[in-house]
Design a protein around this motif. Structure first.
Motif, PDB file in Angstrom:
ATOM      1  N   GLU A 117       9.752  -0.592  -3.320  1.00  0.00           N
ATOM      2  CA  GLU A 117      10.277   0.121  -4.492  1.00  0.00           C
ATOM      3  C   GLU A 117      11.753  -0.191  -4.702  1.00  0.00           C
ATOM      4  O   GLU A 117      12.227  -0.307  -5.842  1.00  0.00           O
ATOM      5  CB  GLU A 117      10.067   1.632  -4.332  1.00  0.00           C
ATOM      6  CG  GLU A 117       8.616   2.072  -4.276  1.00  0.00           C
ATOM      7  CD  GLU A 117       7.932   2.049  -5.640  1.00  0.00           C
ATOM      8  OE1 GLU A 117       8.572   1.628  -6.639  1.00  0.00           O
ATOM      9  OE2 GLU A 117       6.754   2.443  -5.715  1.00  0.00           O
TER      10      GLU A 117
ATOM     11  N   THR B 272       2.856  -4.566  -7.196  1.00  0.00           N
ATOM     12  CA  THR B 272       1.489  -4.049  -7.274  1.00  0.00           C
ATOM     13  C   THR B 272       1.334  -2.992  -6.185  1.00  0.00           C
ATOM     14  O   THR B 272       1.407  -3.303  -4.989  1.00  0.00           O
ATOM     15  CB  THR B 272       0.453  -5.156  -7.058  1.00  0.00           C
ATOM     16  OG1 THR B 272       0.602  -6.150  -8.081  1.00  0.00           O
ATOM     17  CG2 THR B 272      -0.967  -4.600  -7.099  1.00  0.00           C
ATOM     18  N   ARG B 273       1.126  -1.753  -6.591  1.00  0.00           N
ATOM     19  CA  ARG B 273       0.936  -0.657  -5.648  1.00  0.00           C
ATOM     20  C   ARG B 273      -0.560  -0.471  -5.404  1.00  0.00           C
ATOM     21  O   ARG B 273      -1.320  -0.303  -6.365  1.00  0.00           O
ATOM     22  CB  ARG B 273       1.547   0.635  -6.175  1.00  0.00           C
ATOM     23  CG  ARG B 273       3.034   0.555  -6.484  1.00  0.00           C
ATOM     24  CD  ARG B 273       3.507   1.819  -7.179  1.00  0.00           C
ATOM     25  NE  ARG B 273       4.909   1.748  -7.592  1.00  0.00           N
ATOM     26  CZ  ARG B 273       5.347   1.218  -8.724  1.00  0.00           C
ATOM     27  NH1 ARG B 273       4.457   0.696  -9.586  1.00  0.00           N
ATOM     28  NH2 ARG B 273       6.631   1.185  -9.019  1.00  0.00           N
ATOM     29  N   LEU B 274      -0.947  -0.503  -4.149  1.00  0.00           N
ATOM     30  CA  LEU B 274      -2.350  -0.270  -3.777  1.00  0.00           C
ATOM     31  C   LEU B 274      -2.494   1.181  -3.354  1.00  0.00           C
ATOM     32  O   LEU B 274      -2.007   1.587  -2.290  1.00  0.00           O
ATOM     33  CB  LEU B 274      -2.766  -1.210  -2.649  1.00  0.00           C
ATOM     34  CG  LEU B 274      -2.630  -2.712  -2.936  1.00  0.00           C
ATOM     35  CD1 LEU B 274      -3.113  -3.529  -1.743  1.00  0.00           C
ATOM     36  CD2 LEU B 274      -3.393  -3.104  -4.197  1.00  0.00           C
ATOM     37  N   ASP B 275      -3.124   1.986  -4.189  1.00  0.00           N
ATOM     38  CA  ASP B 275      -3.256   3.415  -3.913  1.00  0.00           C
ATOM     39  C   ASP B 275      -3.971   3.662  -2.595  1.00  0.00           C
ATOM     40  O   ASP B 275      -5.067   3.123  -2.350  1.00  0.00           O
ATOM     41  CB  ASP B 275      -4.013   4.108  -5.044  1.00  0.00           C
ATOM     42  CG  ASP B 275      -3.205   4.169  -6.334  1.00  0.00           C
ATOM     43  OD1 ASP B 275      -1.963   4.063  -6.251  1.00  0.00           O
ATOM     44  OD2 ASP B 275      -3.814   4.325  -7.414  1.00  0.00           O
ATOM     45  N   ASN B 276      -3.326   4.444  -1.734  1.00  0.00           N
ATOM     46  CA  ASN B 276      -3.873   4.804  -0.424  1.00  0.00           C
ATOM     47  C   ASN B 276      -4.141   3.580   0.455  1.00  0.00           C
ATOM     48  O   ASN B 276      -4.961   3.618   1.359  1.00  0.00           O
ATOM     49  CB  ASN B 276      -5.160   5.626  -0.552  1.00  0.00           C
ATOM     50  CG  ASN B 276      -5.414   6.482   0.680  1.00  0.00           C
ATOM     51  OD1 ASN B 276      -4.478   7.011   1.285  1.00  0.00           O
ATOM     52  ND2 ASN B 276      -6.677   6.599   1.085  1.00  0.00           N
TER      53      ASN B 276
ATOM     54  N   GLY C 100       0.814  -1.207   0.000  1.00  0.00           N
ATOM     55  CA  GLY C 100       0.000   0.000   0.000  1.00  0.00           C
ATOM     56  C   GLY C 100       0.847   1.256   0.000  1.00  0.00           C
ATOM     57  O   GLY C 100       1.853   1.348   0.706  1.00  0.00           O
ATOM     58  N   THR C 101       0.426   2.234  -0.773  1.00  0.00           N
ATOM     59  CA  THR C 101       1.204   3.474  -0.883  1.00  0.00           C
ATOM     60  C   THR C 101       1.100   4.336   0.373  1.00  0.00           C
ATOM     61  O   THR C 101       1.929   5.224   0.582  1.00  0.00           O
ATOM     62  CB  THR C 101       0.750   4.298  -2.088  1.00  0.00           C
ATOM     63  OG1 THR C 101      -0.635   4.661  -1.930  1.00  0.00           O
ATOM     64  CG2 THR C 101       0.922   3.519  -3.387  1.00  0.00           C
ATOM     65  N   ALA C 102       0.093   4.081   1.216  1.00  0.00           N
ATOM     66  CA  ALA C 102      -0.074   4.860   2.445  1.00  0.00           C
ATOM     67  C   ALA C 102       0.358   4.067   3.685  1.00  0.00           C
ATOM     68  O   ALA C 102       0.013   4.441   4.804  1.00  0.00           O
ATOM     69  CB  ALA C 102      -1.529   5.312   2.588  1.00  0.00           C
TER      70      ALA C 102
END
Length: 315
Positions: free
Chosen positions: A274, A286-290, A261-263
């Motif tokens: 990253e 796989t980036r999970l926004d917020n 998760g990006t948050a």
């Protein structure tokens, strides 16, 4: 109030606290064990037993939980998502859940060796190994130690690299003798449920804690003093182990899927996932926004898809 009277009151309070802690410690383990019962099987190894929740049939999928958790973190929902496609084996790491502590294992590398031995006893062959958070470090240690025994890795918000700064006051305190012998036993005995709920909310944030999660995980099981002490020891020493491990990551050639998760404020995506993407050719991120630190609860289908991709890439 005179100094003598103040000292007398402090001593009295300390004595009362000590009595409460000792009384609570004497009944803590039976209460913890009664609250949550083993869902799986016990594997006898040299040095102790490992508990594993086993569901489904198919290719082997091993799951390794994070810090101060247990395998029930996965049986809350993720195992149910995957048991129709895989034989899922979710381990309690040594010293957590219903697994013995094997003398208090600190090293994620040693933990990986113990879990590999337990997997062999279950006739597990070249599994997909999934690790969440601290369990991601253990999964990477497994791959580094026995690359030919791993079909692929699925890592959820994994700890992979050294991080700047320290872990904060809580871990500095719990690493000290005062923390180990007074603070942690006191917290284990007296911490209110609300405090644990607030801590969980911080870990899940900005995602909500699923209803019934803490009861399923086991409130008293999570607050066992021996587990808290072992967790503090493992987390405090973790940076030294990842410093030794990460130079070996680029040599890993099996498929590695990361969901992060990006948050996430517990394990930062920039420091860990990253960097893995930049340094290891076989990584797909796989980036999970917020998204927060618990993607397998907040977005289980995204995690399920990552597991399926790991398996497909391994073929």
């Amino acid at each position: 109030m005179t100094l003598r009277r103040l000292a007398s009151r402090i001593a009295g309070l300390a004595l009362i606290t000590a009595i409460l802690v000792v009384c609570a410690m004497s009944r803590e383990m039976p209460m913890a064990r009664a609250e949550t019962l083993p869902e799986g099987a016990f594997i006898d190894l040299a040095g102790g037993r490992i508990h594993a929740i086993i569901r489904g049939q198919g290719p082997d999928l091993v799951m390794i939980h994070g810090a101060n958790g247990n395998a029930r973190d996965f049986s809350f929902s993720l195992i149910g998502h995957m048991a129709n496609e895989f034989r899922v084996i979710a381990f309690d790491r040594p010293g957590f859940g219903f697994s013995d502590d094997f003398g208090g294992v600190e090293s994620p590398i040693h933990q990986a060796d113990i879990l590999r031995a337990a997997a062999r006893a279950l006739d597990v062959e070249t599994p997909i190994v999934l690790g969440h958070s601290y369990g991601g470090t253990v999964a990477l240690a497994w791959a580094l130690r026995a690359a030919d025994d791993v079909a692929g890795l699925t890592l959820l918000a994994p700890v992979t690299h050294p991080w700047p700064g320290d872990l904060g006051l809580w871990y500095r305190l719990t690493a000290s003798p005062l923390g180990r012998y007074l603070i942690l036993p006191t917290i284990a005995a007296l911490a209110p449920r609300r405090a644990v709920e607030n801590a969980l909310a911080g870990v899940f944030s900005p995602d909500p804690v699923p209803e019934g999660y803490l009861d399923h995980l086991g409130f008293r099981q999570t607050m066992r003093r021996d587990q808290l002490a072992l967790n503090a020891q493992q987390v405090n020493s973790l940076i030294g182990y990842v410093e030794a491990m990460y130079p070996g990551y680029p040599a890993l050639t099996m498929p590695i899927e990361i969901v992060h998760g990006t948050a996430d404020e517990t394990v930062g995506i920039d420091i860990h996932a990253e960097r893995m993407l930049r340094e290891v050719e076989s990584v797909n991120l796989t980036r999970l926004d917020n998204g927060g630190h618990m993607p397998h609860h907040a977005q289980p289908e995204a995690v399920a898809e990552a597991i399926r991709r790991t398996y497909q890439r391994a073929q």
